[in-house]
Design a protein around this motif. Structure first.
Motif, PDB file in Angstrom:
ATOM      1  N   PHE A   1       0.822  -1.217   0.000  1.00  0.00           N
ATOM      2  CA  PHE A   1       0.000   0.000   0.000  1.00  0.00           C
ATOM      3  C   PHE A   1       0.856   1.268   0.000  1.00  0.00           C
ATOM      4  CE2 PHE A   1      -2.360  -3.202   2.606  1.00  0.00           C
ATOM      5  CZ  PHE A   1      -3.263  -3.550   1.626  1.00  0.00           C
TER       6      PHE A   1
ATOM      7  N   VAL B   1       0.811   4.922  -1.901  1.00  0.00           N
ATOM      8  CA  VAL B   1      -0.054   6.080  -1.656  1.00  0.00           C
ATOM      9  C   VAL B   1       0.719   7.283  -1.114  1.00  0.00           C
ATOM     10  CG1 VAL B   1      -2.120   4.689  -1.275  1.00  0.00           C
ATOM     11  CG2 VAL B   1      -0.651   5.294   0.674  1.00  0.00           C
TER      12      VAL B   1
ATOM     13  N   ARG C   1      -3.250  14.183   7.894  1.00  0.00           N
ATOM     14  CA  ARG C   1      -2.576  13.347   8.902  1.00  0.00           C
ATOM     15  C   ARG C   1      -1.810  14.225   9.869  1.00  0.00           C
ATOM     16  NH1 ARG C   1       0.411  10.062   6.038  1.00  0.00           N
ATOM     17  NH2 ARG C   1       2.503  10.802   6.439  1.00  0.00           N
TER      18      ARG C   1
ATOM     19  N   VAL D   1      -3.202  15.278   2.038  1.00  0.00           N
ATOM     20  CA  VAL D   1      -2.960  14.550   0.795  1.00  0.00           C
ATOM     21  C   VAL D   1      -4.308  14.268   0.147  1.00  0.00           C
ATOM     22  CG1 VAL D   1      -1.649  12.648  -0.236  1.00  0.00           C
ATOM     23  CG2 VAL D   1      -1.171  13.331   2.111  1.00  0.00           C
ATOM     24  N   CYS D   2      -4.366  14.403  -1.183  1.00  0.00           N
ATOM     25  CA  CYS D   2      -5.613  14.138  -1.901  1.00  0.00           C
ATOM     26  C   CYS D   2      -5.569  12.766  -2.553  1.00  0.00           C
ATOM     27  CB  CYS D   2      -5.821  15.188  -3.000  1.00  0.00           C
ATOM     28  SG  CYS D   2      -6.125  16.826  -2.355  1.00  0.00           S
ATOM     29  N   TYR D   3      -6.663  12.043  -2.454  1.00  0.00           N
ATOM     30  CA  TYR D   3      -6.764  10.753  -3.137  1.00  0.00           C
ATOM     31  C   TYR D   3      -7.963  10.765  -4.078  1.00  0.00           C
ATOM     32  CZ  TYR D   3      -2.992   9.224  -0.223  1.00  0.00           C
ATOM     33  OH  TYR D   3      -1.760   9.128   0.357  1.00  0.00           O
TER      34      TYR D   3
ATOM     35  N   THR E   1      -9.450   8.320  -5.971  1.00  0.00           N
ATOM     36  CA  THR E   1     -10.401   7.211  -6.076  1.00  0.00           C
ATOM     37  C   THR E   1     -10.622   6.551  -4.724  1.00  0.00           C
ATOM     38  OG1 THR E   1      -8.700   5.552  -6.479  1.00  0.00           O
ATOM     39  CG2 THR E   1      -9.605   6.667  -8.418  1.00  0.00           C
TER      40      THR E   1
ATOM     41  N   GLU F   1     -10.394   3.465  -4.239  1.00  0.00           N
ATOM     42  CA  GLU F   1      -9.332   2.466  -4.093  1.00  0.00           C
ATOM     43  C   GLU F   1      -8.084   3.111  -3.472  1.00  0.00           C
ATOM     44  OE1 GLU F   1      -7.941   0.904  -7.787  1.00  0.00           O
ATOM     45  OE2 GLU F   1      -6.692  -0.630  -6.820  1.00  0.00           O
ATOM     46  N   ASN F   2      -7.717   4.294  -3.958  1.00  0.00           N
ATOM     47  CA  ASN F   2      -6.554   4.985  -3.389  1.00  0.00           C
ATOM     48  C   ASN F   2      -6.780   5.279  -1.908  1.00  0.00           C
ATOM     49  OD1 ASN F   2      -6.100   6.962  -6.427  1.00  0.00           O
ATOM     50  ND2 ASN F   2      -5.118   5.040  -5.870  1.00  0.00           N
TER      51      ASN F   2
ATOM     52  N   ASP G   1      -6.500   2.138   0.085  1.00  0.00           N
ATOM     53  CA  ASP G   1      -5.098   1.746   0.166  1.00  0.00           C
ATOM     54  C   ASP G   1      -4.339   2.624   1.165  1.00  0.00           C
ATOM     55  OD1 ASP G   1      -5.464  -0.303  -1.589  1.00  0.00           O
ATOM     56  OD2 ASP G   1      -4.584   0.702  -3.325  1.00  0.00           O
ATOM     57  N   TYR G   2      -4.704   3.899   1.226  1.00  0.00           N
ATOM     58  CA  TYR G   2      -4.070   4.758   2.226  1.00  0.00           C
ATOM     59  C   TYR G   2      -4.358   4.242   3.635  1.00  0.00           C
ATOM     60  CZ  TYR G   2      -2.970   8.459   5.442  1.00  0.00           C
ATOM     61  OH  TYR G   2      -2.444   9.144   6.509  1.00  0.00           O
TER      62      TYR G   2
ATOM     63  N   SER H   1      -5.328   1.280   4.501  1.00  0.00           N
ATOM     64  CA  SER H   1      -4.671  -0.018   4.670  1.00  0.00           C
ATOM     65  C   SER H   1      -3.187   0.165   4.996  1.00  0.00           C
ATOM     66  CB  SER H   1      -4.804  -0.853   3.387  1.00  0.00           C
ATOM     67  OG  SER H   1      -6.162  -1.131   3.127  1.00  0.00           O
ATOM     68  N   TRP H   2      -2.597   1.137   4.332  1.00  0.00           N
ATOM     69  CA  TRP H   2      -1.171   1.418   4.556  1.00  0.00           C
ATOM     70  C   TRP H   2      -0.924   1.757   6.016  1.00  0.00           C
ATOM     71  CZ3 TRP H   2       1.228   6.803   4.041  1.00  0.00           C
ATOM     72  CH2 TRP H   2       2.613   6.760   4.178  1.00  0.00           C
TER      73      TRP H   2
ATOM     74  N   ALA I   1      -1.596  -1.412   8.193  1.00  0.00           N
ATOM     75  CA  ALA I   1      -0.492  -2.361   8.048  1.00  0.00           C
ATOM     76  C   ALA I   1       0.726  -1.847   8.816  1.00  0.00           C
ATOM     77  CB  ALA I   1      -0.145  -2.551   6.569  1.00  0.00           C
TER      78      ALA I   1
ATOM     79  N   ILE J   1       2.764  -3.782  11.760  1.00  0.00           N
ATOM     80  CA  ILE J   1       4.206  -4.040  11.640  1.00  0.00           C
ATOM     81  C   ILE J   1       4.966  -3.431  12.819  1.00  0.00           C
ATOM     82  CG2 ILE J   1       6.248  -3.480  10.252  1.00  0.00           C
ATOM     83  CD1 ILE J   1       4.293  -3.618   7.762  1.00  0.00           C
ATOM     84  N   ASN J   2       4.646  -2.177  13.108  1.00  0.00           N
ATOM     85  CA  ASN J   2       5.323  -1.508  14.230  1.00  0.00           C
ATOM     86  C   ASN J   2       5.002  -2.168  15.560  1.00  0.00           C
ATOM     87  OD1 ASN J   2       6.552   0.418  12.644  1.00  0.00           O
ATOM     88  ND2 ASN J   2       4.849   1.869  12.829  1.00  0.00           N
TER      89      ASN J   2
ATOM     90  N   ILE K   1      -8.556  -3.291   6.456  1.00  0.00           N
ATOM     91  CA  ILE K   1      -7.839  -3.643   5.221  1.00  0.00           C
ATOM     92  C   ILE K   1      -8.743  -4.503   4.334  1.00  0.00           C
ATOM     93  CG2 ILE K   1      -5.845  -4.883   4.269  1.00  0.00           C
ATOM     94  CD1 ILE K   1      -4.217  -4.006   6.700  1.00  0.00           C
TER      95      ILE K   1
END
Lengths: 264, 264, 264, 264
Positions: free
Chosen positions: A6, A9, B27, B132-134, B136, B138-139, B142-143, B145-146, B149, B153-154, B249
């Motif tokens: 991902f 982005v 953000r 930040v502009c997205y 779609t 989907e974008n 994905d943001y 989800s990013w 995720a 991970i952290n 996600i």
């Protein structure tokens, strides 16, 4: 650390930077302060406690961000000037304005109780911020003059307006609408005279913090610092932040005062 | 009101607007939170009080700005999503990001005492913000989800890292440097196993707020509202802000859950 | 190569990039074409030679920049659509718009003689350019519809206007001012009728290039290509640029025509 | 004129303006000129015809845009300086850079035949453009110095490089790869000496247009203008564009020459 699919982005970010070698002015403004000041019974036309609170918040911002060399405050707004060769946050606009807005807000809220003697905060205040670049010293001085002239114009108006509205001797009492009508299109001279003849107020004798706003600036002074190891003192240079209420439209302070070291 | 000759400086402002019909993500990030969390003794690897405080601050932002339809928080960061047809502040970037940063900070500081049970605030925290502009859905997904995720991970890393470092049975005690070496280039599976075999921690049983972060979203619900005049009640629609800790996600919540009304 | 001490000035550049995953539309516009078309005796209301010349220039741009998937031209303007995942010049706005403006100009000037049969170019024409991003297919289609609707509205007006002005049977001759008055606030229907009853012109029978403007699009076709080594032919896919004059407001071409492969 | 429902797409435009009271430099660059100059057999290391053609194109730009007070060209690039108080196109970046790129291209193509004696244009050249703002005279001068220093560095290298490669007495002939190796990391002094001892070329005697590039600037001169009515002449001030090849790194021209009126 592992990256996710991902991650792409991230590349939608568009970083705006502020032109190099220009004075960056960040101005913060109270968001909905008409209502905020009403709900918290700010004194009219000026609440000295709220002004001191704003000054303390601005001082907090300056102590955190060393690149700010000057700040000017009036009413619910404050302008911060970054030195023209500043590389703070690589001059990224978003980081600069959001950090200044956040720091100012944090210090304003934290110090509320210390300055607003017993007035409970009903809801948190907020401030927006913008950045403007000025290419020359003249443009920068004109910006500061613009704000101080604005302070004067607003304060003279508000002082006269509230003198009329709060005048308990008037029968019937002067409504806010009526006060607006009285002051419409009047000159400074007329307002001064009205204040003097009707309310016995000599405008020029009012506190300078109301008439001139607040100027924050730094000096570097030698201070004795205790060394950790043996308790002996050494002299160090330290940056001190001062608050004053004086004219910054004329040349005096910029040429012969502490302002000289800013524009050099 | 009268204008001064300095007024021209106003025209140096350059307003950046965010592209229409795109999702705006703001953000905010804790400024120097490594130090801030250390100075205020935040628990490691996660301080549940600080997470709840951040969630409360984010809730405050959402209650103030109705165009925010979704927020996601982890660690010292929070992402706010404005609906794609938002015209908040005419989509002016500076106003949007500075206001969000300021509001979040204000609510964070105001609510500190309520959440941080007795820990005194040594100095005010601050947050920067970016937009930040997205274009779609989907974008946007994905943001989000990013970030989730990234949270996973952290958190897996930090959980394992601090299990090693805080392990009082280890002789000699595991240094942070040693813990970094142990974890370098390890897979998720390896960390999970290490947690389980060595510390009897089943990672998947840890609180979801640590593993999934925090999701804030709105629902509109009918509420009975007392009418001022006669005390009778009428039904009104009201926007409620909820906090959850679940997977965003996968499709489930976005298709069958409350997320469906966001992307529609 | 050696660097000079002046190199620092390079860092004053501020690169604006166009948001990813959006349709980029670059529209070029004739600079001072009112005068340019007058000085070069362009036929009124439409100069078919000048339209073909502009189409040829646009074709030149498309053959050079493969990421352009569609172009639409009318009067002295042309819009070029880059595919939404284009990474042309890393989506740097300045490079994209200046290159399109330059290429269009170059092809326009180079091909002048071929199309403008004998009309000498008195001075070089120029074109400005701007870029706009559209996040969705619907926004892009609406942009194209906007330009084609504009073409129709202008052309109907101009056709009627010039019919009135160039009418040699009118006594006295209709001045341009008088023609403007006659057409002020008239509907399409009124103009159509006026054209038909007074000038025996059936608007809908006028050439489509005038009424619909020009659409440029690509198809990929198999072509036999001679191999260098042995002279044998192999089949290769080649991009061909076509020019058409048809409706792009309705769905037909976008769903069942070549437009389908653009929006997919 | 009637508006269509598609008109809303217009509001997706985002106009970037260039900061007021700064020097605007627009630099255009040949697009793919390595190939273009090879295909058109430009002389190496410098093609005097192509340089004169570029100068003529730049002159055309300056005659069209009065706010350009200075231009500097070398190789396939040209920098145009707009006066700091210019309000050309309301300082909108897109209009400024696209118009300059377009005008330069138009004049380059139109004048090709006049300068390139018989060399047919195989395909149209194109140029990209960018704009950079400089806040102070010093920054502007440093920009110009940067380009002139670049001209010198490149020209000395190219002169030596092509002397080696085109040397018909060398056995075997020096390949371009070999020439690169020979020149790698050499100082200016070494290249000068190599030119002199091996090729009997005194670098400082080469034409100044190669070593210094081309400077375009204006003077205002009194000219006798015929009045339309009675044929009598009156004196008018007219702006003349001059081309020179001299040092603009040192102070001389800026202090005592025509440059003085630019920076005032």
């Amino acid at each position: 650390m592992a990256k996710s699919k991902f991650e792409y982005v991230k590349h939608f970010e568009q970083h705006q930077t502020l032109l190099r070698n220009t004075w960056i002015v960040v101005r913060i403004d109270g968001h909905g302060f008409h209502r905020f000041s009403a709900e918290h019974d700010f004194a009219k036309p000026n609440d000295i406690r709220a002004l001191h609170l704003a000054n303390e918040a601005a001082r907090g911002v300056m102590l955190e961000l060393n690149d700010i060399v000057f700040a000017y405050g009036e009413s619910d707004e404050f302008s911060f000037v970054l030195k023209r060769d500043s590389t703070l946050f690589k001059r990224r606009e978003a980081k600069i304005i959001s950090t200044v807005a956040s720091l100012f807000t944090a210090h304003y809220v934290v110090n509320w109780g210390k300055f607003m003697d017993g007035t409970a905060m009903k809801y948190p205040p907020s401030f927006d911020a913008r950045a403007v670049c000025y290419p020359t010293n003249e443009n920068l001085r004109d910006y500061i003059s613009w704000r101080q002239a604005d302070c004067h114009i607003n304060n003279l108006y508000n002082t006269t307006f509230w003198a009329l509205v709060l005048d308990t001797t008037a029968t019937p009492p002067t409504t806010t609408t009526r006060a607006q009508e009285i002051l419409k299109d009047t000159t400074s001279a007329t307002k001064n005279e009205l204040l003097f003849t009707k309310f016995n107020i000599n405008y020029n004798m009012l506190p300078e913090i109301f008439r001139k706003g607040s100027i924050l600036y730094r000096t570097r002074e030698k201070v004795a610092v205790k060394e950790a190891q043996d308790g002996s003192s050494v002299e160090r240079e330290k940056s001190l932040v001062h608050v004053g209420h004086f004219d910054v439209i004329g040349d005096e302070w910029w040429v012969n005062g502490s302002g000289a070291s800013i524009l050099r």
